[in-house]
Design a protein around this motif. Sequence first.
Motif, PDB file in Angstrom:
ATOM      1  N   GLY A 239       1.082  -1.201   0.047  1.00 22.24           N
ATOM      2  CA  GLY A 239       0.438  -0.168  -0.297  1.00 22.24           C
ATOM      3  C   GLY A 239       0.831   1.832  -0.094  1.00 22.24           C
ATOM      4  N   LYS A 240       0.121   2.307  -0.100  1.00 26.67           N
ATOM      5  CA  LYS A 240       0.885   3.996  -0.370  1.00 26.67           C
ATOM      6  C   LYS A 240       0.408   4.054   1.819  1.00 26.67           C
ATOM      7  CE  LYS A 240      -3.126   6.756  -2.002  1.00 26.67           C
ATOM      8  NZ  LYS A 240      -3.186   7.718  -3.261  1.00 26.67           N
ATOM      9  N   VAL A 241       1.551   4.957   1.517  1.00 28.07           N
ATOM     10  CA  VAL A 241       1.882   6.047   2.697  1.00 28.07           C
ATOM     11  C   VAL A 241       0.934   7.505   2.389  1.00 28.07           C
ATOM     12  CG1 VAL A 241       3.172   7.528   3.956  1.00 28.07           C
ATOM     13  CG2 VAL A 241       3.834   4.929   3.209  1.00 28.07           C
ATOM     14  N   TRP A 242      -0.017   7.559   2.492  1.00 25.73           N
ATOM     15  CA  TRP A 242      -0.994   8.456   3.543  1.00 25.73           C
ATOM     16  C   TRP A 242      -0.724   9.220   4.745  1.00 25.73           C
ATOM     17  CZ3 TRP A 242      -5.498  10.602   5.929  1.00 25.73           C
ATOM     18  CH2 TRP A 242      -6.402  11.326   5.487  1.00 25.73           C
ATOM     19  N   LYS A 243      -0.288  10.767   4.514  1.00 33.08           N
ATOM     20  CA  LYS A 243       0.404  11.082   5.739  1.00 33.08           C
ATOM     21  C   LYS A 243       0.871  11.202   6.998  1.00 33.08           C
ATOM     22  CE  LYS A 243      -3.967  14.274   5.005  1.00 33.08           C
ATOM     23  NZ  LYS A 243      -5.368  15.415   5.667  1.00 33.08           N
ATOM     24  N   ASP A 244       1.935  10.542   6.396  1.00 33.17           N
ATOM     25  CA  ASP A 244       2.785   9.318   7.665  1.00 33.17           C
ATOM     26  C   ASP A 244       3.665   8.975   7.020  1.00 33.17           C
ATOM     27  OD1 ASP A 244       3.434   8.427   9.459  1.00 33.17           O
ATOM     28  OD2 ASP A 244       2.038   6.508   9.588  1.00 33.17           O
ATOM     29  N   SER A 245       4.471   8.893   7.434  1.00 29.78           N
ATOM     30  CA  SER A 245       6.281   8.537   6.695  1.00 29.78           C
ATOM     31  C   SER A 245       6.602   7.190   7.277  1.00 29.78           C
ATOM     32  CB  SER A 245       7.442   9.330   7.867  1.00 29.78           C
ATOM     33  OG  SER A 245       8.684   9.597   7.087  1.00 29.78           O
ATOM     34  N   PHE A 246       6.892   6.767   6.053  1.00 34.03           N
ATOM     35  CA  PHE A 246       7.293   5.274   6.010  1.00 34.03           C
ATOM     36  C   PHE A 246       8.849   5.164   6.433  1.00 34.03           C
ATOM     37  CE2 PHE A 246       8.357   1.151   5.029  1.00 34.03           C
ATOM     38  CZ  PHE A 246       7.321   0.158   5.476  1.00 34.03           C
ATOM     39  N   GLN A 247       9.409   5.854   6.513  1.00 34.16           N
ATOM     40  CA  GLN A 247      10.592   5.859   7.891  1.00 34.16           C
ATOM     41  C   GLN A 247      10.717   5.255   8.771  1.00 34.16           C
ATOM     42  OE1 GLN A 247      13.034   9.441   7.476  1.00 34.16           O
ATOM     43  NE2 GLN A 247      14.608   9.007   8.904  1.00 34.16           N
ATOM     44  N   HIS A 248       9.404   5.943   9.663  1.00 35.57           N
ATOM     45  CA  HIS A 248       8.961   5.520  11.476  1.00 35.57           C
ATOM     46  C   HIS A 248       8.884   4.060  11.343  1.00 35.57           C
ATOM     47  CE1 HIS A 248       7.497   4.970  15.639  1.00 35.57           C
ATOM     48  NE2 HIS A 248       6.093   4.841  14.439  1.00 35.57           N
ATOM     49  N   TYR A 249       8.573   3.651   9.828  1.00 31.00           N
ATOM     50  CA  TYR A 249       8.203   2.166  10.124  1.00 31.00           C
ATOM     51  C   TYR A 249       9.355   1.539   9.934  1.00 31.00           C
ATOM     52  CZ  TYR A 249       3.883   3.389  10.217  1.00 31.00           C
ATOM     53  OH  TYR A 249       2.748   4.187  10.809  1.00 31.00           O
ATOM     54  N   GLU A 250      10.486   1.519   9.012  1.00 29.73           N
ATOM     55  CA  GLU A 250      11.803   1.223   8.653  1.00 29.73           C
ATOM     56  C   GLU A 250      12.325   1.182  10.106  1.00 29.73           C
ATOM     57  OE1 GLU A 250      13.063   4.013   5.739  1.00 29.73           O
ATOM     58  OE2 GLU A 250      12.696   2.475   4.536  1.00 29.73           O
ATOM     59  N   GLU A 251      12.262   2.262  10.726  1.00 33.23           N
ATOM     60  CA  GLU A 251      13.220   2.409  12.340  1.00 33.23           C
ATOM     61  C   GLU A 251      12.518   1.094  13.450  1.00 33.23           C
ATOM     62  OE1 GLU A 251      12.415   6.150  13.341  1.00 33.23           O
ATOM     63  OE2 GLU A 251      13.996   7.555  12.164  1.00 33.23           O
ATOM     64  N   ILE A 252      11.300   0.534  13.278  1.00 30.99           N
ATOM     65  CA  ILE A 252      10.723  -0.145  13.892  1.00 30.99           C
ATOM     66  C   ILE A 252      11.728  -1.484  13.380  1.00 30.99           C
ATOM     67  CG2 ILE A 252       8.863  -1.203  14.531  1.00 30.99           C
ATOM     68  CD1 ILE A 252       7.181   1.841  14.678  1.00 30.99           C
ATOM     69  N   ILE A 253      10.616  -1.978  12.119  1.00 32.10           N
ATOM     70  CA  ILE A 253      11.767  -2.788  11.716  1.00 32.10           C
ATOM     71  C   ILE A 253      13.227  -2.990  11.574  1.00 32.10           C
ATOM     72  CG2 ILE A 253      12.050  -4.495   9.139  1.00 32.10           C
ATOM     73  CD1 ILE A 253       9.820  -2.735   8.427  1.00 32.10           C
ATOM     74  N   LYS A 254      14.101  -1.729  11.738  1.00 27.19           N
ATOM     75  CA  LYS A 254      15.667  -2.597  11.640  1.00 27.19           C
ATOM     76  C   LYS A 254      15.461  -2.947  13.548  1.00 27.19           C
ATOM     77  CE  LYS A 254      19.468   0.538  11.371  1.00 27.19           C
ATOM     78  NZ  LYS A 254      20.396   1.418  10.810  1.00 27.19           N
ATOM     79  N   SER A 255      14.851  -1.470  14.009  1.00 29.34           N
ATOM     80  CA  SER A 255      15.306  -1.464  15.490  1.00 29.34           C
ATOM     81  C   SER A 255      14.798  -3.637  16.001  1.00 29.34           C
ATOM     82  CB  SER A 255      15.000  -1.097  16.702  1.00 29.34           C
ATOM     83  OG  SER A 255      13.063  -0.883  16.414  1.00 29.34           O
ATOM     84  N   LYS A 256      13.777  -3.868  15.766  1.00 30.00           N
ATOM     85  CA  LYS A 256      13.063  -5.293  15.955  1.00 30.00           C
ATOM     86  C   LYS A 256      14.172  -6.457  15.185  1.00 30.00           C
ATOM     87  CE  LYS A 256       9.518  -3.747  18.740  1.00 30.00           C
ATOM     88  NZ  LYS A 256       9.423  -3.695  19.844  1.00 30.00           N
ATOM     89  N   ASN A 257      14.962  -6.264  14.590  1.00 26.54           N
ATOM     90  CA  ASN A 257      15.690  -7.050  13.876  1.00 26.54           C
ATOM     91  C   ASN A 257      14.443  -7.949  13.154  1.00 26.54           C
ATOM     92  OD1 ASN A 257      18.034  -7.997  12.887  1.00 26.54           O
ATOM     93  ND2 ASN A 257      18.207  -9.381  14.821  1.00 26.54           N
ATOM     94  N   ILE A 258      13.805  -7.748  12.466  1.00 27.19           N
ATOM     95  CA  ILE A 258      12.596  -8.075  11.787  1.00 27.19           C
ATOM     96  C   ILE A 258      13.007  -7.747   9.900  1.00 27.19           C
ATOM     97  CG2 ILE A 258      11.479  -8.846  13.602  1.00 27.19           C
ATOM     98  CD1 ILE A 258      10.249  -6.408  12.031  1.00 27.19           C
ATOM     99  N   SER A 259      14.038  -7.447   9.044  1.00 30.43           N
ATOM    100  CA  SER A 259      14.181  -6.729   8.325  1.00 30.43           C
ATOM    101  C   SER A 259      13.575  -8.304   7.337  1.00 30.43           C
ATOM    102  CB  SER A 259      15.715  -6.142   8.071  1.00 30.43           C
ATOM    103  OG  SER A 259      15.768  -5.201   8.643  1.00 30.43           O
ATOM    104  N   ASN A 260      14.698  -9.183   8.033  1.00 28.31           N
ATOM    105  CA  ASN A 260      14.574 -10.577   6.464  1.00 28.31           C
ATOM    106  C   ASN A 260      13.367 -11.415   6.903  1.00 28.31           C
ATOM    107  OD1 ASN A 260      14.609 -11.216  10.141  1.00 28.31           O
ATOM    108  ND2 ASN A 260      15.306 -13.284   9.289  1.00 28.31           N
ATOM    109  N   VAL A 261      11.978 -10.881   7.297  1.00 31.85           N
ATOM    110  CA  VAL A 261      10.409 -10.654   7.601  1.00 31.85           C
ATOM    111  C   VAL A 261       9.965 -10.006   7.095  1.00 31.85           C
ATOM    112  CG1 VAL A 261      11.713 -13.156   9.309  1.00 31.85           C
ATOM    113  CG2 VAL A 261      10.499 -10.823  10.405  1.00 31.85           C
TER     114      VAL A 261
END
Length: 381
Positions: A239-261
């Motif tokens: 889906g596309k981002v709407w009035k939000d930033s995907f960078q925030h979610y990328e940071e969560i993905i990185k911090s949770k170490n779940i990039s591979n899933v």
Amino acid sequence: MAHLDYFIIEPVGGHGGMNYYNTGLGQGLVLNNACVHLYTCPESQEQSSNNFTINKFFKGVYGKSNKIVRLARFVMALTRSIIDIKKKGGKICHLHFFQYSLLELITCNLLKFSGIKIVATVHDVESFSGNSLTGTHTSILRAPEEFIVHNEFSRQELRSVISAQGIDKKIAIIPHGNYLPFVKRRETVLSRQHLSLPVDKKLILFFGQIKKVKGLDVLLSAMEIVSKREPDAVLLIAGKVWKDSFQHYEEIIKSKNISNVVIPHIRYINDEDVDFYYSSADIVVLPYKKIYQSGVLLMAMSYGCITVSSRLPAMVEVVDDSRNGFLFETDNPQDLARQILVALGSSAAEDISKNARAEMIEKHDWKRVARQHIKVFETYE
């Protein structure tokens, strides 16, 4: 029996996924002996058919071009629509409210000035809530003869808002129709190959606009737990981002170490690819923090997908936990992870899938939904 002429001004259409809704309602109205006149945008690919005329007047009113130019185009298209309604003897028009801006105000004022009554479906009560109501909001709220909402939760919320403004209007509950006329379940492996997805994984789908209220952060936190318990599970975000930033979610993905899933498809999903996304999924997760009605839920259930949804009032009215889908405690990653694992390992998956489609057939049939719209419409004819 004489035909009822039913007029709908809905400019968003295929630009924002309302073409499914417009077509479903229009076809349902035709089955109830109505002649439908829809005024929408050219992004809607659907064509006129017997007793269902689609007027694609709202060209170039959305996008990134000059706002003044787009506003002028909108007013011209609206004027053209109203002239056509008057020419056909129309006395009432059906509108859809998603936001409450200058465009909605202009639409309401021009219709009222033209002597055309309004019935309005309110899809998002949120924009009317809180202490930030302006004169624009209040003027829009006063314009319709009657409101339509999709569930009891929305009616209660809207009633609270209009009562605070000293407005007393009828609010009808009419369910959102299903997506059965538009979906085609495809073979899972072929769908995944079409989208270049892994064919040997348990695929969890998050589908639709990415915005804060959709709770993607909750799902990502849950995936940290799920991935440890079920190594074959992967999350597809489409889906596309709407009035939000995907960078925030990328940071969560990185911090949770779940990039591979996590597989991010962060873009607008074309209509022709929607079948493949839902057909690829083992389960569809809707981790929303607040919602008035979810088209994604109804679409997923129309495909017969297993859904895991937040235990919100609007969801509970559709999902019967463990019978036609699963529910989890809102904003609780631990409970979401638990329910995802239950859903992925459920021995009753086939029955849940059948029950989901049955729910759509029995309670969200467009002919039945349209009959309820006609009942409201005829009150003001």
